[in-house]
Design a protein around this motif. Structure first.
Motif, PDB file in Angstrom:
ATOM      1  N   GLU A   1       0.832  -1.189   0.000  1.00  0.00           N
ATOM      2  CA  GLU A   1       0.000   0.000   0.000  1.00  0.00           C
ATOM      3  C   GLU A   1       0.870   1.243   0.000  1.00  0.00           C
ATOM      4  OE1 GLU A   1      -2.600  -0.169   3.332  1.00  0.00           O
ATOM      5  OE2 GLU A   1      -3.769  -1.868   2.569  1.00  0.00           O
ATOM      6  N   GLY A   2       0.338   2.333  -0.538  1.00  0.00           N
ATOM      7  CA  GLY A   2       1.065   3.597  -0.591  1.00  0.00           C
ATOM      8  C   GLY A   2       0.965   4.209  -1.974  1.00  0.00           C
ATOM      9  N   ASP A   3       1.095   5.539  -2.025  1.00  0.00           N
ATOM     10  CA  ASP A   3       1.071   6.246  -3.311  1.00  0.00           C
ATOM     11  C   ASP A   3       2.465   6.190  -3.924  1.00  0.00           C
ATOM     12  OD1 ASP A   3      -1.587   6.906  -2.910  1.00  0.00           O
ATOM     13  OD2 ASP A   3      -1.079   8.735  -1.815  1.00  0.00           O
ATOM     14  N   LEU A   4       2.635   5.310  -4.882  1.00  0.00           N
ATOM     15  CA  LEU A   4       3.944   5.079  -5.499  1.00  0.00           C
ATOM     16  C   LEU A   4       3.993   5.785  -6.851  1.00  0.00           C
ATOM     17  CD1 LEU A   4       4.403   1.270  -4.676  1.00  0.00           C
ATOM     18  CD2 LEU A   4       5.057   3.275  -3.323  1.00  0.00           C
ATOM     19  N   SER A   5       4.885   6.771  -6.958  1.00  0.00           N
ATOM     20  CA  SER A   5       5.049   7.514  -8.198  1.00  0.00           C
ATOM     21  C   SER A   5       6.394   7.257  -8.864  1.00  0.00           C
ATOM     22  CB  SER A   5       4.903   9.025  -7.937  1.00  0.00           C
ATOM     23  OG  SER A   5       3.654   9.327  -7.356  1.00  0.00           O
ATOM     24  N   TYR A   6       7.384   6.881  -8.060  1.00  0.00           N
ATOM     25  CA  TYR A   6       8.740   6.750  -8.594  1.00  0.00           C
ATOM     26  C   TYR A   6       9.220   5.297  -8.647  1.00  0.00           C
ATOM     27  CZ  TYR A   6       8.653  11.735  -7.600  1.00  0.00           C
ATOM     28  OH  TYR A   6       8.306  13.068  -7.565  1.00  0.00           O
ATOM     29  N   ILE A   7       8.531   4.396  -7.972  1.00  0.00           N
ATOM     30  CA  ILE A   7       8.880   2.983  -8.029  1.00  0.00           C
ATOM     31  C   ILE A   7       7.609   2.185  -8.287  1.00  0.00           C
ATOM     32  CG2 ILE A   7      10.919   3.103  -6.540  1.00  0.00           C
ATOM     33  CD1 ILE A   7       9.188   2.228  -4.239  1.00  0.00           C
ATOM     34  N   SER A   8       7.756   0.990  -8.776  1.00  0.00           N
ATOM     35  CA  SER A   8       6.617   0.142  -9.093  1.00  0.00           C
ATOM     36  C   SER A   8       6.439  -0.927  -8.030  1.00  0.00           C
ATOM     37  CB  SER A   8       6.820  -0.524 -10.457  1.00  0.00           C
ATOM     38  OG  SER A   8       7.939  -1.400 -10.422  1.00  0.00           O
ATOM     39  N   GLN A   9       5.222  -1.445  -7.938  1.00  0.00           N
ATOM     40  CA  GLN A   9       4.966  -2.544  -7.013  1.00  0.00           C
ATOM     41  C   GLN A   9       5.765  -3.783  -7.420  1.00  0.00           C
ATOM     42  OE1 GLN A   9       1.177  -3.629  -5.653  1.00  0.00           O
ATOM     43  NE2 GLN A   9       0.455  -1.543  -5.258  1.00  0.00           N
ATOM     44  N   GLN A  10       6.004  -3.944  -8.694  1.00  0.00           N
ATOM     45  CA  GLN A  10       6.794  -5.086  -9.148  1.00  0.00           C
ATOM     46  C   GLN A  10       8.214  -5.026  -8.592  1.00  0.00           C
ATOM     47  OE1 GLN A  10       7.038  -5.429 -13.392  1.00  0.00           O
ATOM     48  NE2 GLN A  10       8.230  -7.343 -13.336  1.00  0.00           N
TER      49      GLN A  10
ATOM     50  N   ARG B   1       3.296  -1.081   3.998  1.00  0.00           N
ATOM     51  CA  ARG B   1       2.923   0.308   3.710  1.00  0.00           C
ATOM     52  C   ARG B   1       4.203   1.100   3.443  1.00  0.00           C
ATOM     53  NH1 ARG B   1      -1.145  -0.372   7.934  1.00  0.00           N
ATOM     54  NH2 ARG B   1      -3.217  -0.240   6.993  1.00  0.00           N
ATOM     55  N   LEU B   2       4.217   1.845   2.342  1.00  0.00           N
ATOM     56  CA  LEU B   2       5.424   2.537   1.906  1.00  0.00           C
ATOM     57  C   LEU B   2       5.171   4.035   1.792  1.00  0.00           C
ATOM     58  CD1 LEU B   2       6.635   0.111  -0.919  1.00  0.00           C
ATOM     59  CD2 LEU B   2       7.375   0.174   1.461  1.00  0.00           C
ATOM     60  N   ASP B   3       6.157   4.829   2.208  1.00  0.00           N
ATOM     61  CA  ASP B   3       6.181   6.277   1.979  1.00  0.00           C
ATOM     62  C   ASP B   3       7.370   6.581   1.077  1.00  0.00           C
ATOM     63  OD1 ASP B   3       3.994   6.739   3.643  1.00  0.00           O
ATOM     64  OD2 ASP B   3       5.271   6.867   5.422  1.00  0.00           O
ATOM     65  N   GLU B   4       7.091   7.181  -0.061  1.00  0.00           N
ATOM     66  CA  GLU B   4       8.156   7.495  -1.004  1.00  0.00           C
ATOM     67  C   GLU B   4       8.870   8.791  -0.633  1.00  0.00           C
ATOM     68  OE1 GLU B   4       7.484   5.749  -5.464  1.00  0.00           O
ATOM     69  OE2 GLU B   4       6.390   7.561  -4.913  1.00  0.00           O
ATOM     70  N   GLN B   5      10.073   8.930  -1.150  1.00  0.00           N
ATOM     71  CA  GLN B   5      10.793  10.186  -1.037  1.00  0.00           C
ATOM     72  C   GLN B   5      10.073  11.249  -1.859  1.00  0.00           C
ATOM     73  OE1 GLN B   5      13.257  10.586   0.958  1.00  0.00           O
ATOM     74  NE2 GLN B   5      14.584   8.789   1.031  1.00  0.00           N
ATOM     75  N   LEU B   6      10.124  12.487  -1.365  1.00  0.00           N
ATOM     76  CA  LEU B   6       9.568  13.613  -2.104  1.00  0.00           C
ATOM     77  C   LEU B   6      10.733  14.505  -2.529  1.00  0.00           C
ATOM     78  CD1 LEU B   6       7.148  15.201  -3.134  1.00  0.00           C
ATOM     79  CD2 LEU B   6       7.047  16.352  -0.908  1.00  0.00           C
ATOM     80  N   PRO B   7      11.204  14.394  -3.773  1.00  0.00           N
ATOM     81  CA  PRO B   7      12.383  15.177  -4.184  1.00  0.00           C
ATOM     82  C   PRO B   7      12.040  16.653  -4.329  1.00  0.00           C
ATOM     83  CG  PRO B   7      11.483  13.978  -6.062  1.00  0.00           C
ATOM     84  CD  PRO B   7      10.699  13.538  -4.857  1.00  0.00           C
ATOM     85  N   ILE B   8      12.836  17.503  -3.669  1.00  0.00           N
ATOM     86  CA  ILE B   8      12.638  18.948  -3.712  1.00  0.00           C
ATOM     87  C   ILE B   8      13.719  19.624  -4.542  1.00  0.00           C
ATOM     88  CG2 ILE B   8      12.464  21.045  -2.319  1.00  0.00           C
ATOM     89  CD1 ILE B   8      10.112  19.169  -2.013  1.00  0.00           C
ATOM     90  N   ALA B   9      14.933  19.112  -4.455  1.00  0.00           N
ATOM     91  CA  ALA B   9      16.052  19.750  -5.153  1.00  0.00           C
ATOM     92  C   ALA B   9      17.150  18.724  -5.383  1.00  0.00           C
ATOM     93  CB  ALA B   9      16.584  20.931  -4.337  1.00  0.00           C
ATOM     94  N   ARG B  10      18.089  19.089  -6.233  1.00  0.00           N
ATOM     95  CA  ARG B  10      19.296  18.284  -6.404  1.00  0.00           C
ATOM     96  C   ARG B  10      20.313  18.703  -5.344  1.00  0.00           C
ATOM     97  NH1 ARG B  10      21.309  19.809 -11.972  1.00  0.00           N
ATOM     98  NH2 ARG B  10      20.080  21.697 -11.560  1.00  0.00           N
ATOM     99  N   TRP B  11      21.108  17.753  -4.934  1.00  0.00           N
ATOM    100  CA  TRP B  11      22.173  18.044  -3.968  1.00  0.00           C
ATOM    101  C   TRP B  11      23.507  17.718  -4.632  1.00  0.00           C
ATOM    102  CZ3 TRP B  11      23.094  20.806   0.112  1.00  0.00           C
ATOM    103  CH2 TRP B  11      24.232  20.569   0.881  1.00  0.00           C
TER     104      TRP B  11
END
Length: 293
Positions: free
Chosen positions: A85-94, A142-152
């Motif tokens: 479960e979780g809103d996954l935008s950058y990784i897939s369940q697979q 249950r997964l929480d994805e990283q929220l990228p804000i900027a490059r480091w």
């Protein structure tokens, strides 16, 4: 003359009359005997009571343990399903399923939940993972994805908490602003970026680059339009927010009409700023001449 001696008919001769009846000398008072049950010492059951409950609990615990050991083979089933479960935008369940596949061979009670969570959180895009059993044969993730804000720097991204992570697809995030500085200053740079962005956004500017240099001096490059044009701000070390506010006030009063000609602005002055122009400055201003607030 002869006297006459008179006596009471019932009074013994030679004894004085008795005024009150006194107990005979040597007499003792009769004491009632106590029952044998009262004379014997009473047994003390307080120690037995204190020891009884712990012994009873130990017995019950041991019995429950033995019962669980006998029932465990019937209740411990192989893992039949893992739900993610979780809103996954950058990784897939697979990708998640493949990462935790080595843990699925365990049974319901023997599956290593801590190991599974650690393996998931080692994935660059996973900020937090929660893993628990669901009776009788499932595991819920249950997964929480990283929220990228900027490059480091050149090889990492920063999330909204100022923590760096290193995904492989950095080329896909060139549009994000670039922040840089000492490794220990990640959160400080992120906080300053958020503050400066809020101050510059009403003017139509966006922070394109923010750098904390070795001597503690701040450098800002802000985009002024969608065509890639930008203005550099040399802020210095101290009072960064105050200097940016001073710039916004002077910009609204004097610099806004000359926006296309501004190359850089030096804010390292106590009461003003200096402007470097892209082209020869108008007759009313000289290049790099301080502007007093």
């Amino acid at each position: 003359m002869h006297g006459v001696l008179l006596r009471h008919p019932h009074q013994p001769i030679g004894r004085a009359p008795l005024r009150g009846k006194a107990p005979p000398r040597g007499a003792s008072r009769m004491v009632a005997k106590q029952p044998l049950s009262e004379r014997l010492p009473k047994p003390n059951f307080s120690l037995v009571k204190r020891l009884g409950w712990p012994l009873l609990l130990i017995g019950l615990g041991f019995g429950a343990y033995e019962l669980s050991q006998k029932l465990l083979p019937y209740a411990d089933r192989p893992i039949a399903k893992i739900s993610v479960e979780g809103d996954l935008s950058y990784i897939s369940q697979q990708a998640v399923q493949q990462r935790i596949a080595p843990f699925i061979s365990a049974s319901f009670f023997t599956v290593d939940l801590a190991g599974m969570r650690g393996e998931l959180e080692r994935m660059p895009w996973i900020a937090h993972a929660e893993v628990r059993r669901v009776w009788p044969d499932q595991v819920l993730v249950r997964l929480d994805e990283q929220l990228p804000i900027a490059r480091w720097g050149e090889g990492a991204l920063l999330n909204n908490a100022g923590e760096a992570f290193e995904p492989r697809e950095l080329a896909n995030y060139e549009h994000l602003p670039q922040l840089s500085g000492p490794q220990r200053a990640q959160q400080q740079v992120m906080q300053q970026y958020q503050v400066i962005s809020q101050l510059l956004r009403p003017l139509g500017f966006s922070v394109q680059r923010l750098e904390l240099r070795e001597r503690g001096s701040w450098f800002v490059s802000m985009a002024v339009n969608d065509g890639g044009e930008h203005i550099e701000l040399f802020v210095g070390r101290d009072n960064m927010v105050e200097k940016i506010r001073r710039f916004t006030a002077i910009y609204e009063k004097a610099l806004k009409p000359e926006l296309a000609n501004i190359k850089s602005i030096d804010l390292r002055y106590s009461n003003g700023l200096a402007v470097a122009w892209r082209e020869p400055a108008p007759d009313t201003a000289a290049a790099a001449k301080p502007v007093v607030n």
